[in-house]
Design a protein around this motif. Sequence first.
Motif, PDB file in Angstrom:
ATOM      1  N   ASN A 213       0.854  -1.198   0.000  1.00 36.41           N
ATOM      2  CA  ASN A 213       0.000   0.000   0.000  1.00 36.41           C
ATOM      3  C   ASN A 213       0.887   1.244   0.000  1.00 36.41           C
ATOM      4  O   ASN A 213       1.310   1.716   1.058  1.00 36.41           O
ATOM      5  N   GLU A 214       1.200   1.737  -1.175  1.00 36.18           N
ATOM      6  CA  GLU A 214       2.151   2.853  -1.289  1.00 36.18           C
ATOM      7  C   GLU A 214       1.587   4.145  -0.723  1.00 36.18           C
ATOM      8  O   GLU A 214       2.291   5.136  -0.591  1.00 36.18           O
ATOM      9  N   ASN A 216       1.072   4.476   2.210  1.00 30.30           N
ATOM     10  CA  ASN A 216       1.777   4.618   3.495  1.00 30.30           C
ATOM     11  C   ASN A 216       3.270   4.916   3.292  1.00 30.30           C
ATOM     12  O   ASN A 216       4.058   4.835   4.249  1.00 30.30           O
ATOM     13  N   TYR A 217       3.665   5.262   2.063  1.00 32.35           N
ATOM     14  CA  TYR A 217       5.091   5.369   1.715  1.00 32.35           C
ATOM     15  C   TYR A 217       5.892   6.188   2.723  1.00 32.35           C
ATOM     16  O   TYR A 217       6.924   5.753   3.226  1.00 32.35           O
ATOM     17  N   PHE A 220       6.985   4.329   5.797  1.00 34.26           N
ATOM     18  CA  PHE A 220       7.732   3.062   5.716  1.00 34.26           C
ATOM     19  C   PHE A 220       9.160   3.223   6.225  1.00 34.26           C
ATOM     20  O   PHE A 220       9.749   4.316   6.126  1.00 34.26           O
ATOM     21  N   LYS A 225      11.324   1.872   1.478  1.00 30.51           N
ATOM     22  CA  LYS A 225      11.274   2.967   0.487  1.00 30.51           C
ATOM     23  C   LYS A 225      12.292   2.707  -0.630  1.00 30.51           C
ATOM     24  O   LYS A 225      11.994   2.841  -1.815  1.00 30.51           O
ATOM     25  N   ILE A 228      11.094  -0.008  -2.951  1.00 33.07           N
ATOM     26  CA  ILE A 228      10.054   0.457  -3.885  1.00 33.07           C
ATOM     27  C   ILE A 228      10.697   1.222  -5.044  1.00 33.07           C
ATOM     28  O   ILE A 228      10.349   1.026  -6.216  1.00 33.07           O
ATOM     29  N   LYS A 229      11.680   2.032  -4.725  1.00 27.91           N
ATOM     30  CA  LYS A 229      12.405   2.760  -5.788  1.00 27.91           C
ATOM     31  C   LYS A 229      13.089   1.764  -6.726  1.00 27.91           C
ATOM     32  O   LYS A 229      13.034   1.890  -7.955  1.00 27.91           O
ATOM     33  N   GLN A 232      10.917   0.371  -9.276  1.00 22.94           N
ATOM     34  CA  GLN A 232      10.459   1.321 -10.302  1.00 22.94           C
ATOM     35  C   GLN A 232      11.551   1.710 -11.293  1.00 22.94           C
ATOM     36  O   GLN A 232      11.304   2.371 -12.288  1.00 22.94           O
ATOM     37  N   SER A 244       3.060  -2.818 -10.147  1.00 24.98           N
ATOM     38  CA  SER A 244       2.496  -2.679  -8.802  1.00 24.98           C
ATOM     39  C   SER A 244       1.049  -3.182  -8.832  1.00 24.98           C
ATOM     40  O   SER A 244       0.252  -2.732  -9.655  1.00 24.98           O
ATOM     41  N   THR A 269       5.263   0.418  10.606  1.00 21.53           N
ATOM     42  CA  THR A 269       5.445   1.869  10.467  1.00 21.53           C
ATOM     43  C   THR A 269       5.529   2.422  11.891  1.00 21.53           C
ATOM     44  O   THR A 269       5.327   1.686  12.855  1.00 21.53           O
TER      45      THR A 269
END
Length: 334
Positions: A213-214, A216-217, A220, A225, A228-229, A232, A244, A269
Amino acid sequence: MISIKTLGQFIIEKQADFPYAKGELSRLLRDIGIAAKIVNREVNKAGLVDILGTNGDSINVFGENQKKLDVYADEQFISALKSGGECCFVASEEQEEGVVLTDAGISKNAKYIVCIDPLDGSSNIEVNVSVGTIFSIYRRKSAVGEDITEDDYLQTGLEQVAAGYIIYGSSTMLVYTTGKGVNGFTLDPSIGEFCLSHPNMKIPETGKIYSINEGNYIKFPQGIKNYIKYCQEEDKETYRPYTSRYIGSMVADIHRNLLMGGVFIYPQTAAQPNGKLRLMYECNPISFIIEQAGGKASTGGERILELKPTELHQRVPAIIGSTKMVDKVLEFLN
Ligand code: P6P
């Protein structure tokens, strides 16, 4: 002519895997399958009858409004387990305390404990998104006839005898393991039977899907983080950028990743230091299934199945899926 093998036939056939089995586990799995068919019937027509919305002002142990289908599903599974007589205690997400069934007479000699999330992802029901049931089965530690104690229902995930989920989606499937691989059954409504459709399920060792669930980025941990980068970035060799995909219904996200490969992440978190997902009836059963299918399941620090539970409704961070993708997340975290 395609030979149909029903869940019942499969369970009996596999009973031979357990030389000392006297049929109790087989009957317990049958009882769960029966309740799943009943819940499926109501989930499938949820839009048609007044079974949506909250159940009056009743709330569950987390202060969340219980939706009528949550309560209905909880009642159906507990009722099926009670009448089946093979389960002595049920721990449910919808019940603050566990439910002792041995007082129900026929279950007094039962030797199995069931931990269950009767209807996970239920907030998706009203928007017609797949939801699921997740269950975990343990053998009681205490002797038959003795009182049920915490030692009976706070066992590590490694001690699970069986685990499974039902996904109420475009079709209804029951996927389970008894520690000898993972098998999937699709409900054929025309005969009212779960039929073997996905024998010996294996999760690809890597994949191109990450589920988180981005939204909440910013909360995190930095390692998540960075991962996730990483997903991408452009890199043809590792098929990045990844796709995603996040449904917000754990069973649906896990089921897709089990079939296609991928990693599902629900990290801790600052606001939720142990994440959101529950250990006993979400992460342990799902981890057992994914490991049996050749995947991996970690909190980010340790193997989920090795955690010693301290509370019935405790939460844990979860990184679950294709082994190589879970390992990559762990690289960014450590
Ligand atoms: P969020 C559903 O409420 C659930 O317990 C899981 O099924 C799902 O993966 C998760 O919560 C979704 O949580 O915070 O992303 O909406």
